[in-house]
Write a protein that holds these residues in place. Structure first.
Motif, PDB file in Angstrom:
ATOM      1  N   VAL A   1      13.627   8.958   1.906  1.00 59.20           N
ATOM      2  CA  VAL A   1      13.925   8.661   0.583  1.00 59.20           C
ATOM      3  C   VAL A   1      14.407   7.235   0.430  1.00 59.20           C
ATOM      4  CG1 VAL A   1      16.131   9.301  -0.896  1.00 59.20           C
ATOM      5  CG2 VAL A   1      15.323  10.813   0.762  1.00 59.20           C
ATOM      6  N   VAL A   2      13.668   6.624  -0.733  1.00 65.23           N
ATOM      7  CA  VAL A   2      13.716   5.328  -1.087  1.00 65.23           C
ATOM      8  C   VAL A   2      14.871   4.962  -1.920  1.00 65.23           C
ATOM      9  CG1 VAL A   2      12.389   3.221  -1.960  1.00 65.23           C
ATOM     10  CG2 VAL A   2      11.282   5.072  -0.975  1.00 65.23           C
ATOM     11  N   ASP A   3      15.828   4.100  -1.279  1.00 66.73           N
ATOM     12  CA  ASP A   3      17.135   3.802  -2.246  1.00 66.73           C
ATOM     13  C   ASP A   3      16.806   2.701  -3.302  1.00 66.73           C
ATOM     14  OD1 ASP A   3      17.139   1.536  -1.104  1.00 66.73           O
ATOM     15  OD2 ASP A   3      18.885   1.821   0.201  1.00 66.73           O
ATOM     16  N   LYS A   4      17.879   2.668  -4.163  1.00 69.27           N
ATOM     17  CA  LYS A   4      17.762   1.491  -5.329  1.00 69.27           C
ATOM     18  C   LYS A   4      17.507   0.111  -4.761  1.00 69.27           C
ATOM     19  CE  LYS A   4      22.711   0.497  -5.507  1.00 69.27           C
ATOM     20  NZ  LYS A   4      23.840   0.669  -6.271  1.00 69.27           N
TER      21      LYS A   4
ATOM     22  N   LYS B   1      12.771  -1.994   4.737  1.00 68.04           N
ATOM     23  CA  LYS B   1      12.639  -2.397   3.100  1.00 68.04           C
ATOM     24  C   LYS B   1      11.208  -2.409   2.720  1.00 68.04           C
ATOM     25  CE  LYS B   1      14.274  -5.391  -0.316  1.00 68.04           C
ATOM     26  NZ  LYS B   1      15.300  -6.382  -0.774  1.00 68.04           N
ATOM     27  N   ILE B   2      10.629  -1.860   1.801  1.00 68.19           N
ATOM     28  CA  ILE B   2       9.409  -1.684   1.495  1.00 68.19           C
ATOM     29  C   ILE B   2       9.013  -2.064   0.195  1.00 68.19           C
ATOM     30  CG2 ILE B   2       8.973   0.296   3.013  1.00 68.19           C
ATOM     31  CD1 ILE B   2       8.664   2.064   0.562  1.00 68.19           C
TER      32      ILE B   2
ATOM     33  N   ARG C   1       4.118   7.002   8.693  1.00 65.02           N
ATOM     34  CA  ARG C   1       4.272   6.782   9.969  1.00 65.02           C
ATOM     35  C   ARG C   1       4.417   5.357  10.288  1.00 65.02           C
ATOM     36  NH1 ARG C   1       3.561  11.691  12.423  1.00 65.02           N
ATOM     37  NH2 ARG C   1       2.409  13.227  11.107  1.00 65.02           N
ATOM     38  N   LYS C   2       4.307   4.515   9.378  1.00 64.37           N
ATOM     39  CA  LYS C   2       4.002   3.144   9.418  1.00 64.37           C
ATOM     40  C   LYS C   2       5.595   2.669   9.239  1.00 64.37           C
ATOM     41  CE  LYS C   2      -0.607   2.807   7.863  1.00 64.37           C
ATOM     42  NZ  LYS C   2      -1.455   2.138   6.857  1.00 64.37           N
TER      43      LYS C   2
ATOM     44  N   HIS D   1       0.874  -1.239   0.026  1.00 58.82           N
ATOM     45  CA  HIS D   1       0.107  -0.025   0.066  1.00 58.82           C
ATOM     46  C   HIS D   1       0.796   1.364  -0.160  1.00 58.82           C
ATOM     47  CE1 HIS D   1      -3.894  -1.982   1.811  1.00 58.82           C
ATOM     48  NE2 HIS D   1      -3.672  -2.289   0.579  1.00 58.82           N
ATOM     49  N   PHE D   2       2.336   1.138   0.174  1.00 57.10           N
ATOM     50  CA  PHE D   2       2.943   2.195   0.035  1.00 57.10           C
ATOM     51  C   PHE D   2       3.226   3.037  -1.111  1.00 57.10           C
ATOM     52  CE2 PHE D   2       5.138  -0.061   3.680  1.00 57.10           C
ATOM     53  CZ  PHE D   2       4.656   0.670   4.767  1.00 57.10           C
TER      54      PHE D   2
END
Length: 361
Positions: free
Chosen positions: A294-297, A341-342, A334-335, A32-33
């Motif tokens: 920030v989401v990395d590679k 890792k998402i 907030r989750k 859901h992100f």
């Protein structure tokens, strides 16, 4: 024994189903992100500046002659018309001086006419005629001066405006130059505010005489004044101590709502090239500092501090901390925590921003 085995198997089945369902829910929650990127583009940001509001004309009315204040024809806060009599200083002495000057002018006129007739008959010399003419001119000048002094006993409005409170009362003895009241022309208002050097340069780069910058006035009650103003003047010099320069915006004031001496805030649009825009809801705050995830590679999130250059409705203009080619979390901040890792769904910022109902130039 058989019953015990069946009960044990049943419990294991329940735990297994529950555990699988829990893992499934966690997996579904991860999907859901929502992730997006900052948007880099030219835009128009709104700056607020503390301002001072002045009448287009605001003057002091002072006594031009000495004497007792005999009449006050107006009231405090009253609107007066140009030429309307407001105060009168007792004119008795000035009337007497005028009558004296008039009599002396009449005498000089008679003397001149007699001398002229004698001169025509060559009884007196031309010099005596010139002397009589000079005496007549002097008497007329003194008469004109006496008339002026008498006129000064009446103080009249030099323009349409609103009276301020009185500095004197009826019967007061006033001296020449004493302040009586002030008068304000509030048909238009001049609003002064200070602008930093960098924003002044942006303004001058994007504005021409034919395309003057429009601004709004936020009044002290946090309501926006219904008539926009226009920046029509900039002072000549910068303040070396603050690095600011004063702007003057002119606002129409047909309903007379604004008065001299009010304060407020000017809202002015400043063009900004290659601005980095992010949604406000993508940020979080720790100890009054702003952060984004920030989401990395490798799809791992990292918290990063950002510096806000300006705030817009639902948006931040970022000065530094994140680039337009990076991915940031938009929802679910907030989750997660730093290092998680998402699994995410990416949405283009050009699609995200219109959903925020924000207009961007």
């Amino acid at each position: 024994m058989m019953r015990k085995i069946l009960v044990f198997v049943g419990l294991c089945t329940i735990f297994s189903v529950t555990s699988c369902q829990s893992h499934k829910e966690e997996k579904e929650e991860e999907t859901h992100f929502l992730v997006t990127s900052p948007l880099k583009k030219d835009t128009l940001i709104t700056r607020n500046y503390v301002c001072q509001i002045h009448s287009i004309q605001h003057i002091e009315l002072r006594a031009l002659e000495k004497g007792y204040l005999q009449n006050i024809y107006v009231d405090e806060g009253q609107f007066v018309k140009k030429g309307q009599t407001m105060f009168q200083i007792m004119p008795l002495i000035y009337n007497a001086e005028l009558q004296k000057a008039q009599a002396e002018a009449n005498f000089a006129e008679i003397e001149y006419q007699n001398t002229k007739q004698l001169s025509e008959k060559n009884v007196v010399s031309p010099n005596e005629l010139a002397l009589a003419k000079a005496k007549l001119d002097k008497a007329k000048a003194e008469l004109s001066l006496a008339q002026t002094h008498l006129q000064f006993t009446e103080i009249k409005a030099p323009f349409d405006g609103i009276m301020d409170h009185f500095q004197v009362r009826l019967g007061s003895l006033v001296n020449e130059g004493d302040l009586l009241t002030t008068l304000s022309d509030n048909s238009e208002m001049w609003v002064y505010f200070n602008v930093p050097e960098a924003e002044y340069l942006n303004y001058k780069t994007h504005t021409t005489e034919e395309n003057l910058l429009k601004v709004n006035l936020l009044m002290a009650n946090n309501q926006v004044f219904e008539y926009p103003g226009v920046v029509k003047a900039i002072e000549a010099d910068f303040n070396n101590e603050t690095g600011n320069i004063a702007f003057r915006a002119t606002f129409p004031n047909p309903k007379g709502l604004l008065r001299h001496g009010e304060t407020g805030n000017i809202e002015m649009g400043i063009p900004m090239k290659n601005a980095i825009l992010i949604p406000q809801k993508a940020t979080f705050e720790i100890l009054e500092k702003k952060y984004v995830f920030v989401v990395d590679k490798n799809n791992v999130v990292h918290s990063r501090e950002i510096t806000i250059a300006s705030e817009m409705p639902d948006l931040y203009v970022v000065k530094d901390g994140v680039k337009d080619n990076e991915k940031i979390m938009l929802e679910g901040i907030r989750k997660v925590k730093d290092g998680d890792k998402i699994v995410f769904k990416y949405e283009d910022p050009k699609t995200v921003l219109p959903k925020l109902k924000v207009y961007v130039e």
